[in-house]
Design an enzyme around this catalytic site. Structure first.
Site, PDB file in Angstrom:
ATOM      1  N   LYS A  78     -21.262  41.911   0.364  1.00 37.71           N
ATOM      2  CA  LYS A  78     -22.377  41.049  -0.042  1.00 37.71           C
ATOM      3  C   LYS A  78     -23.630  41.472   0.723  1.00 37.71           C
ATOM      4  O   LYS A  78     -23.554  41.796   1.912  1.00 37.71           O
ATOM      5  CB  LYS A  78     -22.026  39.593   0.259  1.00 37.71           C
ATOM      6  CG  LYS A  78     -23.031  38.575  -0.278  1.00 37.71           C
ATOM      7  CD  LYS A  78     -22.574  37.133   0.025  1.00 37.71           C
ATOM      8  CE  LYS A  78     -23.527  36.114  -0.562  1.00 37.71           C
ATOM      9  NZ  LYS A  78     -23.102  34.713  -0.298  1.00 37.71           N
ATOM     10  N   SER A 156     -23.300  31.519  -4.387  1.00 35.21           N
ATOM     11  CA  SER A 156     -24.218  32.614  -4.309  1.00 35.21           C
ATOM     12  C   SER A 156     -23.542  33.990  -4.304  1.00 35.21           C
ATOM     13  O   SER A 156     -24.209  35.001  -4.533  1.00 35.21           O
ATOM     14  CB  SER A 156     -25.041  32.498  -3.014  1.00 35.21           C
ATOM     15  OG  SER A 156     -24.201  32.648  -1.886  1.00 35.21           O
ATOM     16  N   SER A 180     -20.249  28.813  -1.866  1.00 35.49           N
ATOM     17  CA  SER A 180     -20.657  30.126  -2.373  1.00 35.49           C
ATOM     18  C   SER A 180     -19.568  31.178  -2.431  1.00 35.49           C
ATOM     19  O   SER A 180     -19.802  32.271  -2.958  1.00 35.49           O
ATOM     20  CB  SER A 180     -21.806  30.684  -1.525  1.00 35.49           C
ATOM     21  OG  SER A 180     -23.013  30.074  -1.881  1.00 35.49           O
TER      22      SER A 180
END
Lengths: 490, 491, 95
Positions: A78, A156, A180
């Site tokens: 990420k 997210s 998330s």
């Protein structure tokens, strides 16, 4: 040769150990697939050369009989994790081409255990969002879809969930501040584990809300999640909120035996307008665990309904301060201004997207003179009540079972105009962050339109072994093996 | 009750100044408060900056435990309440040399609570100044505004250095009191070894809160003069600011609460242009740092090793050595001075030693611009010299010469006073025969003066001087005096 | 409580986020909606409840007073939008 991207982490590890294929072959297969999958927009930066170098080094290790736990296994990272000499932006314009001269503790742990980096994954800007539509690099598209409708991958960590679901990496790192990891996992038929606060170091991860952020993996299976956590978790002297505690062997905890385990069902999670399919799936989950020998207990988490409002004070308040460092002085994209304050205002106006601005402003408001007690302190008091709800519930049970989300993945663009509607996605996940507990989302079935749905298990603080053991039993019971049809490969 | 002599007079009568100080004292430590970067003064720009100090994304603070110890030590030295539980807060504001966009400080729950300092006033009175609190915080970096026509430059070497902010009660009523307070506070910090007190390098700076009122009235609106970095400037800034406020009010204006800067060149204060909008710092507990907790044993352990502080030392010097309060006060101003005195006074007359230390040693060091640690004359040598005067080996007058020779030689030569006296033949002549011969010689050579002396007995002094000169100052002055008087028939 | 346009400008200024006149009304509406949502909290009686700032049940740890970091001005400055020699450079600040 079989399609190496179809392997999960544990199988790939075993295949490498048996020399059925090399780390370079495994990595190349993923690099090729990533290159052909631009339509999903999962990666914001591909690092194929680095990946092949790392894979070659892994092959040497394997050849020398020195394979480490994640040797040669290609994963995505990420873009919230700082990676040394590799551009890191948190998917925000304000970071420009920021290239950290340092590596986050979590990714360092993974590389030290032999994992291979394929590249940086898309996410909502500064991890603020539930659909991965706030990224500077544009939205991620869910590999799952209904008819011609393109869906969000959740957020997210939407790049992470989409990449794993589309097999653009055997696993991915992710972060979870209000859901998330777990919500995107539920939206993509993957496993998402948010560990206990303090289990993984936050050092080197772009901060959103410091008291809530926690790194974890998104994977194909619960076993894979255990493998990833084994490496990601560590005590780190550089993060004083990381807890000095040994990392147990999480994979070894997967005994398949949950006889006598008390599973709590929180009545407050039966929210208004919950789709019948989700209600049904939850009931099915209860039956599966019961069948595996667990005891089902009704519990109450009375302050659940206040978790989201408390979260939407606490997280923005912390974020408003955490994001103050993006001022165009030391790094990132600066806009010119007539004076220093104008430079700040222009830089931050141009650098932050709408959702980030909203949250920074809400947080600024909640901390400002005259509102601090009414909003911020109040939210922290409610946070305590929520944490105490869990403490009381755990007097009667060992883990909790809930749905992960109130719906399946929704259409791209559907909630962009309505922040509050978007926030409601986190209704089942956010309590876990407020209380600092571990939670995991396991794919449990498909809805009527063929989209995956997840069930969430919540554990006690540092109860990851029990949590993963239970999740593995649930996973086994679901028999979930659906995959999205590949419509995106170029 | 307003002290009359502190009042300043205006057109409408007398005004009282009310002063409170916030002193920022840099903690004497190797590394910064929340990072492992060095605190050494004078490095190349940005050379002592860690990723944490530069607020790179994802960086986290880890507290330097020695700085906590230093704050506790200081709190104990200020006889203050030590809080075993305190909290770090973020003070949010934007400034280019504040990399995080917030300063980690302590707001609602500081590490040290109320305490007090006694200051010595000119009239010999002692006044107690209340300490409201002491808290730990990070320093900001340094902005240079004069290197480029339209840019400011930022050096983060200071960013993250540990500071103690020591806040006084508004107990001071004159510039002199404020100066005495800073001097005393600095002495205490130096005794404790918690801050080097170097104001030139910015290790100690004061924000001065100034307001004025008619005696007996409630407090006036205050202005805060930021970052005044010398004791002299503190005095000048207060004098100027108080007068400005009095003039303003008497001209029908009102004092606006504001932050001001002192310009040493003009001796004036002026309002800062950058206004923190209503100072809304949005303090909240730093979620990266758990509350600062320690045990009572930790505090007790520090208390056990606390050095003797200036007030106690002064009292001891007065009681044990019989020094005057003034001399004792001068000697305890710096711990090193007091130690020098005590070493020199060993086995000697303390008052005589005090006189020589203050009169010769300090004067010599001052003139040569040297620190006591670099004194060319050692404490032992001062003691020896005092001893040599006491046992009449050397006259006081010759002793001065001996001292000067030792001072010039410096520590490298390191010749003891006895050696110099021997080499230079400065030994005091106590042999009455020799002195008598010299006296006779002077009398014989000056018959006119002898005649005058009979008329004006004060002329005897002239003869004593002549004899002393003739003997090169080595003759015992008492013996010369006695012989002159008797030979002139004046006794 | 609703967030009016004046408040939007005030907090935008505190947060150093430039907002144009066109943006202000929409922001006031959005922020008011969020504040309206979080105001449910006022239904709860929290008198006497100690605020929970951290979910982690641990004690603060410290470091020793040893210089272990710094000495890499180049790294610190590597990402600077503007620098001169070894300084960060910003538009002139008037104090």
């Amino acid at each position: 040769m079989t399609d190496l991207t179809q392997l999960n982490l544990a199988d790939a590890r075993d295949g490498l150990a048996k020399k059925e294929f090399s780390a370079v072959e495994l990595t190349q297969a993923h690099i090729d697939r990533v290159a052909a999958s631009a339509a999903l927009n999962a990666y914001v930066l591909e690092t194929p050369e680095k990946a092949l170098d790392m894979a070659a080094a892994s092959d040497a290790k394997i050849a020398a009989g020195e394979a480490r736990p994640l040797e040669g296994l290609p994963i995505g990272v990420k873009d919230l994790f700082c990676t040394k000499d590799v551009r890191t932006t948190a998917c925000s314009n304000i970071l420009g081409d920021f290239t950290p001269p340092y590596e986050s503790t979590v990714t360092q742990n993974l590389w030290a255990d032999g994992a291979v980096m394929l590249g940086k994954l898309n996410n909502d800007e500064f991890a603020m969002g539930s659909s991965n539509e706030t990224s500077r690099f544009g939205p991620v598209v869910n590999p799952w879809k209904t008819g011609d409708t393109q869906l969000v991958p959740g957020g997210s960590s939407g790049g992470s969930s989409a990449a794993v679901a589309a097999r653009l990496g055997i696993a991915a790192t992710a972060t979870d501040t209000g859901g998330s990891i777990r919500q995107p996992a539920a939206f993509t038929g993957t496993v998402g584990l948010k560990p206990t606060y303090g289990r993984c170091s936050r050092w080197g991860i772009v901060a959103f809300a410091s008291s809530l952020d926690q790194a974890g993996p998104i994977t194909h299976t619960v076993r894979d999640a255990a493998m990833m956590l084994n490496s990601m978790a560590s005590f780190d002297k550089r993060d004083t909120t990381s807890v000095e505690r040994d990392v147990p062997d999480y994979e070894a905890a997967l005994t398949g035996n949950i006889k006598g385990l008390r599973v709590g069902i929180p009545q407050e999670y039966r929210v208004d307008n919950m789709p019948a399919e989700i209600e049904k799936l939850w009931q099915q989950g209860i039956e599966w665990l019961k069948a595996a020998g667990a005891e089902i207990v009704d519990v109450s988490l009375p302050h659940t309904k206040y978790a989201l409002p408390a979260y939407y004070i606490i997280a923005p308040a912390e974020a408003s301060s955490n994001l103050a460092r993006y001022d165009g002085v030391r790094y990132g994209a600066r806009q010119q201004g007539v004076d220093i304050d104008d430079m700040y205002a222009q830089t931050r106006a141009a650098g932050f997207g709408d959702e980030v601005k909203r949250r920074v402003m809400i947080g600024t408001y909640a901390l400002s003179a005259g509102y601090y007690d009414a909003y911020y302190v109040k939210a922290l008091q409610v946070r305590r009540l929520i944490a105490e709800d869990f403490t009381k519930a755990y007097e009667k049970c060992d883990v909790l079972l809930t749905p992960t989300t109130p719906s399946a993945a929704f259409e791209l663009g559907k909630n962009v105009e309505d922040p509050l509607e978007m926030y409601l996605n986190d209704v089942f996940t956010v309590t876990v962050n407020l209380a600092g507990l571990p939670g995991i989302s396991v794919p449990a079935g498909l809805d009527a339109s063929g989209l995956p749905l997840g069930l969430q298990l919540i554990g006690k603080a540092f109860g990851e072994e029990e949590l993963l053991r239970t999740a593995a039993v649930l996973e086994e019971a679901t028999g979930f093996d659906a995959q999205p049809q590949d419509w995106w490969s170029a | 009750m307003a002290e009359k002599n502190n009042l300043i007079s205006g057109a409408t009568g007398d005004w009282e100044i009310v002063l409170g100080l916030e002193v920022h004292a840099q903690i004497d430590s190797n590394a910064k408060l929340f990072s492992g970067a060095s605190t050494e003064f004078g490095a190349e720009p940005n050379a002592q900056v860690s990723l944490v100090d530069a607020a790179m994304p994802g960086m986290l603070p880890v507290i330097n435990w020695f700085c906590v110890e230093q704050a506790v030590r200081t709190g104990l030295g200020l006889k203050a309440q030590i809080n075993n539980y305190s909290v770090f807060d973020r003070k949010n504001y934007f400034y280019p040399d504040l990399p995080q966009g917030y300063q980690i400080s302590q707001f609602q729950q500081p590490i040290v609570g109320t305490g007090a300092i006694e200051i010595d006033l000119a009239d010999g009175e002692v006044k107690e100044i209340g300490i409201e609190r002491l808290h730990l915080e990070q320093d900001a970096g340094k902005s240079l505004h004069d290197q480029h026509p339209n840019m400011s430059y930022v050096d983060l070497n200071r960013s993250g250095v540990a500071l103690m902010e020591i806040v006084s009660d508004p107990d001071m009523r004159s510039a002199a009191e404020a100066q005495a307070y800073v001097k005393k506070l600095r002495a205490i910090l130096r005794y404790l070894g918690t801050c080097d007190g170097n104001m030139e390098q910015g290790s100690l700076r004061a924000d001065v809160n100034v307001s004025v009122r008619k005696p007996g009235d409630p407090l006036g609106t205050r202005c805060e003069i930021k970052n005044v970095n010398s004791i002299r400037f503190i005095g000048q800034a207060i004098e100027y600011e108080a007068r400005r406020q009095v003039d303003l009010i008497e001209d029908g204006g009102t004092v606006e609460q504001q932050t001001r800067l002192f310009d040493p060149k003009s001796g004036e204060t002026r309002a800062m242009r950058s206004k923190e909008e209503a100072h809304d710092y949005r303090y909240f507990p730093d979620p990266d740092l758990l509350p600062l907790e320690f045990t009572q044993e930790f505090v007790d352990e520090i208390a056990k090793d606390l050095p003797e502080l200036p007030d106690d030392k002064k009292a001891r010097f007065i009681n044990d050595y019989g020094l005057t309060p003034y001399d004792a006060g001068v000697l305890v101003g710096e711990a090193e001075n007091a130690a020098f005195f005590e070493a020199a006074a060993e086995g000697q007359d303390p008052k005589a030693v005090a006189n020589m230390v203050i009169g010769s040693v300090f004067a010599g060091l001052n003139k040569a611009d040297l620190d006591i640690g670099d004194s060319p004359v050692s404490a032992a040598q001062v003691g020896q010299l005092v001893g040599l005067i006491a046992d009449d080996t050397v006259s006081g007058r010759s002793a001065k010469e001996v001292f000067e020779l030792m001072f010039e030689d410096g520590p490298d030569q390191g010749k003891d006073p006895a050696v110099i006296i021997e080499e230079k033949g400065l030994k005091q002549v106590t042999d009455t025969g020799a002195i008598e011969a010299a006296v006779d010689e002077v009398i014989a050579a000056n018959p006119d003066k002898v005649a005058q002396a009979k008329e004006r007995p004060k002329m005897a002094g002239w003869f004593v001087g002549q004899v002393m000169q003739a003997t090169g100052g080595k003759a015992n002055p008492q013996a010369v005096n006695q012989l002159v008087l008797s030979k002139l028939g004046l006794d | 409580m609703s967030v009016d346009e004046k408040m939007v400008r005030r907090i935008a200024n505190l947060a150093r986020i430039g907002v144009t006149d066109d943006e202000v009304p929409a922001l006031a509406k959005e922020l008011s909606a969020i504040i309206g949502f979080v105001e449910q909290l006022s239904e709860l009686d929290t008198d006497g409840v100690k605020p929970l700032t951290s979910a982690v049940d641990a004690k603060i740890r410290g470091r020793e007073d040893v210089v272990t970091d710094g000495g890499y001005a180049e790294d610190v400055l590597a990402n600077a939008p503007e620098k001169d020699d070894a300084y960060f450079a910003v538009p002139k600040v008037v104090e």
